[in-house]
Structures are given as structure tokens and as C-alpha cells.
Design a protein around this motif. Sequence first.
Motif, short mmCIF file in Angstrom:
data_model
loop_
_atom_site.label_atom_id
_atom_site.label_comp_id
_atom_site.label_asym_id
_atom_site.label_seq_id
_atom_site.Cartn_x
_atom_site.Cartn_y
_atom_site.Cartn_z
N LEU A 116 23.83 27.98 10.20
CA LEU A 116 23.41 28.99 11.18
C LEU A 116 23.73 30.40 10.67
N ALA A 117 24.92 30.56 10.11
CA ALA A 117 25.29 31.87 9.57
C ALA A 117 24.39 32.24 8.39
N GLU A 118 24.00 31.25 7.61
CA GLU A 118 23.08 31.51 6.51
C GLU A 118 21.72 32.01 7.02
N ALA A 139 24.48 32.11 22.66
CA ALA A 139 24.40 30.71 23.06
C ALA A 139 25.82 30.18 23.10
N VAL A 140 26.03 29.11 23.82
CA VAL A 140 27.34 28.46 23.86
C VAL A 140 27.12 26.98 23.56
N GLY A 141 28.08 26.38 22.88
CA GLY A 141 27.93 24.97 22.54
C GLY A 141 29.27 24.32 22.31
N ALA A 148 15.56 25.22 13.73
CA ALA A 148 14.31 25.23 14.50
C ALA A 148 14.55 25.68 15.93
N PHE A 149 15.69 25.27 16.51
CA PHE A 149 16.01 25.63 17.88
C PHE A 149 16.27 27.11 18.04
N VAL A 150 17.13 27.67 17.18
CA VAL A 150 17.49 29.08 17.32
C VAL A 150 16.32 30.01 16.97
#
Length: 249
Positions: A95-97, A133-135, A241-243
Amino acid sequence: MQKKRGRRVLKAIVWGVVAVVVLGIAGVVGWSQIGVMPAEKAPLASVRENPAIHVEDAEQGIVLAPADGDSELGLVFIPGAKVDPWAYAPILQSLAEEGVTVVITRPWLNLAFFDLRGLDSFTSAAPDIDHWAVGGHSLGGVRACQLAADAEALVLFGSYCSNDLSDTDLAVLSISGSEDGLSTPEKIDAARALLPADAEMVQIEGASHASFGDYGPQDGDGQPTITDEEMHARVAEILDAFVADLPQS
């Protein structure tokens, strides 16, 4: 004489109650520190050596951010019970990438349900980001559901909600494992009605409960048939894909 005896009895009762409470608190604190599952060294080393991201051990948690500092979306991620927060850095580094800042929290007493802090206690790690977002994984996901009212999206790893979010317009991604022996497919299905109708439900074939973090096997879990490398790649594909569909400006 009788009054003095009564006061002594009352005093003894009060001190007895205090002792029970103190022993109870000490017991909970002690239990929360026993059996904490540490992050595996090799996957964590890959995070620290990744030139595409910046890793910071901040007050709010472990922060993974794009190395170029260009980030408009953040994810606060809550670990499972008694799991070292660093164990989630390898599976979340993708995600950070891709430009998402990730804040992995350190739950009080290593248990998310003891941590009563609000989402802003963690988003303050990246105050310039407006969209969050939170997870979370396992128990951390349950806690994430409780904080979802203050976020724009919810991401669950091997977890499910105990509160009803079905009437919200929250964007939800639930990733589960076919071999999860703790948050079993049956439990995920049973709690499905608590999520919005358009929640994205993805089950990864061969993934166990512990496949969602790099901390080794876990008691009560199923046997994974997917490698860690395959798991990381599959989760990265699903998350990216989601983000990509979330607001970032």
C-alpha cells in the motif's frame, strides 16, 4: 465495642475488595504480556530495506509511507490479539508503495478491545491526509468496525464486525481465508449481514488466520496451503484494486 468491631469488619471487607481488584488488574496485565507472537525477522527485514517506502516508529504507531512523501490516502490498521504490530508491515507495505500511508497501531495491553482511543489518535501521525480508511486483523478488525464511523472505508483481514454497519455508505473490503481455523468461513458468513450490501467479500484459497501476518503459526488455526510470498502478492493485488476506487483528492 460493637461499633469498633463493625468498623474493623467493614475495613477488612473494603481492603479485601481492593486486593481482589488489584490482583485482577495485575492478572489481566500479566496475561496480556504472555504469549505475544513476535514478527518474523526475514519478512520484516524486507520492509526495512524497501527503498520505495519510509518506515517510522512513531508515537501513534508504525508508519509506512511512500518514500517520495506523496500520499493523499491513509489506512489505520489494528493488529490482532497478542500479535506484534510489526508482523503486519510486510503484508501492508504494498500500500505504501502505491501511495497510501499506513499507520499500524499498538493496542493497549496488546488487545484491541482494551484500546479505547479514537481514530484521530492515530491519524495525527499524518495530519496532511484528509481521507482515511480503518482496518484490522482478527480482534483488531472487530475494533476497526467500531471506529469505522469516522472513516471512509473499512478493511478486514480474517475478521468480522460485531456492530451493525449495514445501513452505512462505507466502502468495505473483507479478505478471509479458506483454511482459517479462528475466523472461520462460517463465522464470516454469519456476520455478513452486518456489512453494507455492496461490501466486497474475497476469500483467499489456502489462507489461514496467521497468513494475514508474519508471526508464525497460531494455536487453533488451520493449516495454510498458500506460501507467504503468494499470500503477500494476492493481498497486495486485492488491496491495490480496492484503494484505487477510494477518494484520494
